[in-house]
Structures are given as C-alpha cells and as structure tokens.
Design a protein around this motif. Structure first.
Motif, PDB file in Angstrom:
ATOM      1  N   GLU A   1       0.828  -1.201   0.000  1.00 26.51           N
ATOM      2  CA  GLU A   1       0.000   0.000   0.000  1.00 26.51           C
ATOM      3  C   GLU A   1       0.865   1.255   0.000  1.00 26.51           C
ATOM      4  O   GLU A   1       2.000   1.237   0.440  1.00 26.51           O
ATOM      5  CB  GLU A   1      -0.874   0.048   1.267  1.00 26.51           C
ATOM      6  CG  GLU A   1      -1.934  -0.999   1.329  1.00 26.51           C
ATOM      7  CD  GLU A   1      -2.840  -0.844   2.545  1.00 26.51           C
ATOM      8  OE1 GLU A   1      -3.205   0.299   2.881  1.00 26.51           O
ATOM      9  OE2 GLU A   1      -3.156  -1.866   3.161  1.00 26.51           O
ATOM     10  N   PHE A   2       0.272   2.352  -0.477  1.00 22.61           N
ATOM     11  CA  PHE A   2       0.866   3.674  -0.342  1.00 22.61           C
ATOM     12  C   PHE A   2       0.597   4.139   1.087  1.00 22.61           C
ATOM     13  O   PHE A   2      -0.563   4.337   1.466  1.00 22.61           O
ATOM     14  CB  PHE A   2       0.212   4.674  -1.294  1.00 22.61           C
ATOM     15  CG  PHE A   2       1.013   5.031  -2.499  1.00 22.61           C
ATOM     16  CD1 PHE A   2       2.393   5.089  -2.473  1.00 22.61           C
ATOM     17  CD2 PHE A   2       0.379   5.341  -3.679  1.00 22.61           C
ATOM     18  CE1 PHE A   2       3.119   5.440  -3.575  1.00 22.61           C
ATOM     19  CE2 PHE A   2       1.095   5.695  -4.811  1.00 22.61           C
ATOM     20  CZ  PHE A   2       2.465   5.737  -4.753  1.00 22.61           C
ATOM     21  N   GLU A   3       1.646   4.340   1.853  1.00 25.79           N
ATOM     22  CA  GLU A   3       1.477   4.805   3.231  1.00 25.79           C
ATOM     23  C   GLU A   3       0.808   6.166   3.259  1.00 25.79           C
ATOM     24  O   GLU A   3       1.131   7.050   2.466  1.00 25.79           O
ATOM     25  CB  GLU A   3       2.836   4.896   3.935  1.00 25.79           C
ATOM     26  CG  GLU A   3       3.466   3.556   4.185  1.00 25.79           C
ATOM     27  CD  GLU A   3       4.828   3.672   4.834  1.00 25.79           C
ATOM     28  OE1 GLU A   3       5.285   4.797   5.134  1.00 25.79           O
ATOM     29  OE2 GLU A   3       5.458   2.625   5.027  1.00 25.79           O
ATOM     30  N   GLY A   4      -0.150   6.326   4.153  1.00 31.51           N
ATOM     31  CA  GLY A   4      -0.787   7.619   4.341  1.00 31.51           C
ATOM     32  C   GLY A   4      -1.856   7.966   3.323  1.00 31.51           C
ATOM     33  O   GLY A   4      -2.390   9.069   3.355  1.00 31.51           O
ATOM     34  N   GLU A   5      -2.171   7.063   2.408  1.00 28.84           N
ATOM     35  CA  GLU A   5      -3.195   7.311   1.394  1.00 28.84           C
ATOM     36  C   GLU A   5      -4.313   6.287   1.553  1.00 28.84           C
ATOM     37  O   GLU A   5      -4.091   5.177   2.013  1.00 28.84           O
ATOM     38  CB  GLU A   5      -2.609   7.219  -0.017  1.00 28.84           C
ATOM     39  CG  GLU A   5      -1.492   8.182  -0.294  1.00 28.84           C
ATOM     40  CD  GLU A   5      -1.917   9.645  -0.260  1.00 28.84           C
ATOM     41  OE1 GLU A   5      -3.130   9.932  -0.381  1.00 28.84           O
ATOM     42  OE2 GLU A   5      -1.030  10.505  -0.109  1.00 28.84           O
TER      43      GLU A   5
END
Length: 177
Positions: free
Chosen positions: A139-143
């Motif tokens: 995953e894209f962290e923070g999104e």
C-alpha cells in the motif's frame, strides 16, 4: 507470445487482470506508466486491450539494461513499438508530469521513495491533475485506496495478495528553486 530470458519478479496474470478492471479502457489522452516494467508484459497487455485508444501512450521504466532490452524486443515482436516506449532509467529520476495512470509492483520502501515524485512533492510533476495509481502487494502509506481486491497468483495457490487503486491529486509544481 513473450519469451522471457530469465525469471525474475513478474506480475502475476491475475494482478494484471485486477489492474485492468480498475483503470481500463484507456483513453487517447492517457499516458500509462509501468514502473519496474521488467519484460514489458503488463504494458503489452494494457496496449492490446479492446476499447483502448490506439493513441494512448504507454511508458515502461526499467533500471536493468538486460530487462529493458528484453521488454523492447517483446514490444517490437507484438508490433507495439509506436505505442510503447521503454526507458532504461532509475525510476526516481524520471519525469512523470504526463502520467495519468501508473502501475507499481514495488516493495514498501520503493513506494515511499517514488510517491513524492509521482504526486509533485519533489517539484518534478505539473499538478492539479488526478492520477490513478495501482499498486500490487504493498500500500501507499498515508493514502486511502479507492478499491482493493486480493488475487491468488498462479504460482502460489492459497496466497492472497492485494491490488490497490488510488485516485490522487498531483500537486502544482513549484516555480521557485
């Protein structure tokens, strides 16, 4: 048909199918990137999709010269050299300012490094546009993802790996040094 020279990490067919479900068909104004494109199979599959404009541009980024050459050969073999360009470059040095769709099969560290470049936080991307980003496995962290499916790779029966779709706003590129 693709004839790989060596077996490295390759995106499983089921992950490619999930990505297609998320972002296809591609329009003529789309510029689709595959970062770490390997032998080019994902871009070739994307470009050959029914309903995809023949004006859609596809760009593969591959740091390994042998793999980039293999991708170019596969693209040429499929007659797609006018639509698919393969860059042999470090993905962190590429200008993604024209990207509308990006496919990423990277480890979390790679995603952390490329995220600010894709979203304009490094001042390398013209902004104010939405960009669709598909990640496989990480995953894209923070999104927050818009969609997620788990796929079972053909070579790993019983395993379930996630494919995520993000629709993110790219920031306006800074005009100051």
């Amino acid at each position: 048909m693709l004839a790989p020279r060596k077996k490295l990490w390759s995106t499983p067919e089921r992950a490619v199918t999930a990505a297609i479900d998320f972002v296809a068909p591609f329009k003529e104004e789309d510029v689709v990137y595959d970062v770490g494109c390997g032998d080019g199979r994902v871009l070739i599959k994307f470009a050959m999709l029914e309903g995809t404009s023949t004006r859609t541009k596809f760009v593969g980024v591959e740091i390994d010269e042998d793999r980039a050459n293999e991708a170019r050969e596969n693209v040429e073999r499929e007659g797609l050299s006018q639509r698919i360009v393969i860059l042999c470059e470090n993905a962190l040095m590429v200008d993604y300012s024209d990207a509308t769709v990006v496919f990423l099969y990277l480890i979390p560290r790679g995603l952390r490094l490329i995220k600010p470049i894709l979203l304009g936080e490094e001042g390398k991307r013209g902004g104010g546009r939405r960009i669709k980003i598909v990640t496989y496995m990480s995953e894209f962290e923070g999104e927050t993802f818009v969609r997620k499916v788990n796929v079972e790779p053909e070579h790993q029966k019983g395993a379930g790996w996630p494919v995520h779709l993000y629709e993110l706003e790219a920031q306006e590129a800074s005009l100051t040094g």
